[in-house]
Design a protein around this motif. Structure first.
Motif, short mmCIF file in Angstrom:
data_model
loop_
_atom_site.label_atom_id
_atom_site.label_comp_id
_atom_site.label_asym_id
_atom_site.label_seq_id
_atom_site.Cartn_x
_atom_site.Cartn_y
_atom_site.Cartn_z
N ARG A 53 0.88 -1.26 0.00
CA ARG A 53 0.00 -0.04 0.14
C ARG A 53 1.14 1.14 -0.13
NH1 ARG A 53 -4.29 -3.16 -1.66
NH2 ARG A 53 -5.12 -4.41 0.15
N LEU A 54 1.84 1.30 -0.86
CA LEU A 54 2.82 2.41 -0.99
C LEU A 54 2.05 3.52 -1.44
CD1 LEU A 54 5.80 3.48 -0.62
CD2 LEU A 54 5.81 2.75 -3.16
N ARG A 55 1.48 3.51 -2.47
CA ARG A 55 0.77 4.61 -2.97
C ARG A 55 -0.34 5.41 -1.94
NH1 ARG A 55 2.56 1.00 -5.69
NH2 ARG A 55 3.74 0.99 -7.78
N PRO A 56 -1.10 4.60 -1.44
CA PRO A 56 -1.95 5.07 -0.55
C PRO A 56 -1.26 5.63 0.63
CG PRO A 56 -2.91 2.89 -1.10
CD PRO A 56 -1.68 3.08 -1.78
N LEU A 57 -0.14 5.07 1.28
CA LEU A 57 0.52 5.74 2.10
C LEU A 57 1.04 7.12 1.95
CD1 LEU A 57 2.20 5.35 4.97
CD2 LEU A 57 3.82 4.01 3.87
N LEU A 58 1.71 7.08 0.56
CA LEU A 58 2.40 8.37 0.09
C LEU A 58 1.06 9.39 0.34
CD1 LEU A 58 4.77 7.02 -2.79
CD2 LEU A 58 5.47 8.64 -0.47
N MET A 59 0.03 9.17 -0.35
CA MET A 59 -1.05 9.97 -0.36
C MET A 59 -1.53 10.48 0.93
SD MET A 59 -4.77 9.85 -2.06
CE MET A 59 -4.16 9.35 -3.66
N ILE A 60 -1.55 9.51 1.93
CA ILE A 60 -2.20 9.99 3.14
C ILE A 60 -1.26 10.69 4.04
CG2 ILE A 60 -2.63 8.79 5.48
CD1 ILE A 60 -4.03 6.38 3.46
N GLU A 61 0.39 10.28 4.03
CA GLU A 61 1.04 10.86 4.54
C GLU A 61 1.36 12.54 4.00
OE1 GLU A 61 2.77 10.80 7.43
OE2 GLU A 61 1.47 8.75 7.65
N THR A 62 1.22 12.56 2.90
CA THR A 62 1.24 13.98 2.06
C THR A 62 0.07 14.91 2.51
OG1 THR A 62 2.40 13.12 0.19
CG2 THR A 62 1.35 15.40 0.00
N ALA A 63 -1.31 14.30 2.74
CA ALA A 63 -2.09 15.03 3.20
C ALA A 63 -2.02 15.46 4.58
CB ALA A 63 -3.58 14.21 2.86
N LYS A 64 -1.39 14.70 5.44
CA LYS A 64 -1.48 14.73 6.86
C LYS A 64 -0.26 15.87 6.79
CE LYS A 64 -0.51 11.05 9.51
NZ LYS A 64 -0.16 9.84 10.00
N MET A 186 5.99 7.08 -17.02
CA MET A 186 4.60 6.91 -17.18
C MET A 186 4.23 5.50 -16.74
SD MET A 186 4.93 7.96 -21.19
CE MET A 186 3.06 7.47 -21.75
N LYS A 187 4.72 4.45 -16.80
CA LYS A 187 4.24 3.18 -16.53
C LYS A 187 4.31 3.30 -14.90
CE LYS A 187 5.66 -1.68 -16.48
NZ LYS A 187 6.69 -2.66 -16.66
N THR A 188 5.30 3.63 -14.20
CA THR A 188 5.45 3.42 -12.96
C THR A 188 5.06 4.86 -12.16
OG1 THR A 188 6.77 1.51 -13.04
CG2 THR A 188 6.59 2.71 -11.05
N GLY A 189 5.67 5.77 -12.38
CA GLY A 189 5.82 6.97 -11.93
C GLY A 189 4.41 7.73 -11.79
N ALA A 190 3.63 7.77 -12.81
CA ALA A 190 2.40 8.35 -12.80
C ALA A 190 1.57 8.31 -11.80
CB ALA A 190 1.62 8.32 -14.36
N LEU A 191 1.29 6.93 -11.36
CA LEU A 191 0.39 7.08 -10.25
C LEU A 191 1.16 7.24 -8.73
CD1 LEU A 191 -1.65 3.46 -10.71
CD2 LEU A 191 -2.11 5.55 -11.56
N ILE A 192 2.34 7.21 -8.82
CA ILE A 192 3.03 7.64 -7.58
C ILE A 192 3.16 9.15 -7.39
CG2 ILE A 192 5.46 7.93 -6.34
CD1 ILE A 192 5.86 4.71 -7.31
N ARG A 193 3.25 9.58 -8.99
CA ARG A 193 3.07 11.35 -8.82
C ARG A 193 1.73 11.64 -8.33
NH1 ARG A 193 5.16 11.54 -13.66
NH2 ARG A 193 3.28 11.69 -14.59
N TYR A 194 0.74 10.90 -8.86
CA TYR A 194 -0.66 11.22 -8.54
C TYR A 194 -0.79 11.25 -6.96
CZ TYR A 194 -5.65 10.90 -8.22
OH TYR A 194 -7.17 11.12 -8.01
N ALA A 195 -0.23 10.34 -6.48
CA ALA A 195 -0.29 10.09 -4.97
C ALA A 195 -0.10 11.11 -3.98
CB ALA A 195 0.43 8.82 -4.53
N THR A 196 1.28 11.76 -4.29
CA THR A 196 1.71 12.84 -3.56
C THR A 196 0.98 14.39 -4.01
OG1 THR A 196 3.58 13.10 -5.05
CG2 THR A 196 3.84 12.05 -3.04
N ARG A 197 0.91 14.28 -5.26
CA ARG A 197 0.13 15.52 -5.67
C ARG A 197 -1.25 15.50 -5.12
NH1 ARG A 197 -0.41 19.37 -9.60
NH2 ARG A 197 -2.35 19.74 -10.73
#
Length: 301
Positions: A53-64, A186-197
């Motif tokens: 759940r790396l992508r969710p973790l990045l999103m949640i921690e960025t929002a925090k 694109m293949k991997t980075g786009a969703l991780i970039r989306y998470a923190t943005r």
């Protein structure tokens, strides 16, 4: 400061698991006639009970980091995880990467069948937009629309799906460093970039902070893919929970193949160093995000 990453990952996994468990029940939601039990079972096989759940973790921690910690952030993180899980189901299909194992379990097309796996991916992708449109994600409908549009672009033609196409076209062909970096962003980075943005947008961060966290995600996305490429050549199937050595066997275009393992390790360190520099004003929250970035670079599975 010591960051207990294991506890952080576990807490995020529990929260996201609970949200996905509720979303992927067999009972129809408003506007639905029926949910076929076999498709629900396959979706749950794909999305529940595994993964960091790396992508969710990045999103949640960025929002925090920018002041938001409520359940709506978890809903948005669950939407992103559905897109990620859909991509894994389709990537594993015989027509794509042809993998039998994922997260230490049989892939969906092995546990069920190919047709069910295709529909599972389709359904996970579309339910992601059901989740991101929830009112608890953000009170402002315009912001929810922005998040939906950004998710479509991160997952689609100019993002993950487009990157996967470039990856397939690059098998057993020479590609330059810039071309490989582009397909991987694109293949991997786009969703991780989306998470923190998205984490920053969910918390109504200032435009300059949204831009900063977008760049942070871009750097972490590239580091993640390079670390993944290293693991493919240096780890084993039991450790990874998926088949090791597949990239070499398929003739994938990777920077490890082009530049070598030592160069790739140095490149990962450079990416994480730049990412760390973007977190200097975030204090303890920045320290947690930095720890996640270093985990990405140094992970062994």
């Amino acid at each position: 400061m010591t960051i207990d990453l294991e506890t952080l990952f576990e807490a995020t996994a529990r929260a996201v698991e609970a949200r996905l468990d509720a979303a992927l029940g067999v009972r129809p939601h408003d506007g639905e006639r029926e949910r076929p039990p076999r498709l629900v079972e396959a979706m749950r096989h794909a999305a529940l009970g595994g993964g960091k759940r790396l992508r969710p973790l990045l999103m949640i921690e960025t929002a925090k980091a920018f002041g938001r910690t409520d359940q709506g952030v978890v809903t948005a993180a669950g939407a992103l995880e559905c897109v990620h899980c859909y991509s894994l189901v389709h990537d594993d299909l015989p027509a794509m990467d042809d993998d039998d194992m994922r997260r230490g379990r049989p892939t969906v097309h092995k546990a069920f069948d190919e047709a069910t796996a295709i529909l599972t991916g389709d359904a996970l992708l579309t339910i992601a937009f059901d989740l991101i449109a929830n009112e608890d994600v953000h009170a402002n409908a315009g912001t929810r629309l922005t998040l939906s549009r950004d998710l479509a672009r991160a997952a689609g033609l100019g993002g993950m799906a487009g990157g996967q196409m470039l990856d397939l076209e690059s098998e057993n062909r020479e590609r330059s460093e810039d071309e490989i970096r582009m397909l991987q962003s694109m293949k991997t980075g786009a969703l991780i970039r989306y998470a923190t943005r998205t984490g920053a947008l969910l918390a109504d961060a200032k435009p300059e902070d949204v831009a900063r966290m977008t760049r942070f995600g871009e750097l972490i996305g590239l580091a993640f893919q390079l670390a993944d490429d290293l693991l493919d050549v240096e780890s084993d199937t039991a450790t990874l929970g998926k088949t090791a050595g597949k990239d070499i066997e398929a003739g994938k275009a990777t920077l490890v193949a082009l530049k070598g393992a030592d160069w790739t390790r140095d490149a990962v360190k450079d990416l994480v160093r730049e990412a760390d520099g973007l977190l200097s004003t975030l204090g303890e929250d920045g320290a947690r995000l930095s720890a996640i970035a270093h985990f990405v670079a140094e992970r062994r599975a």
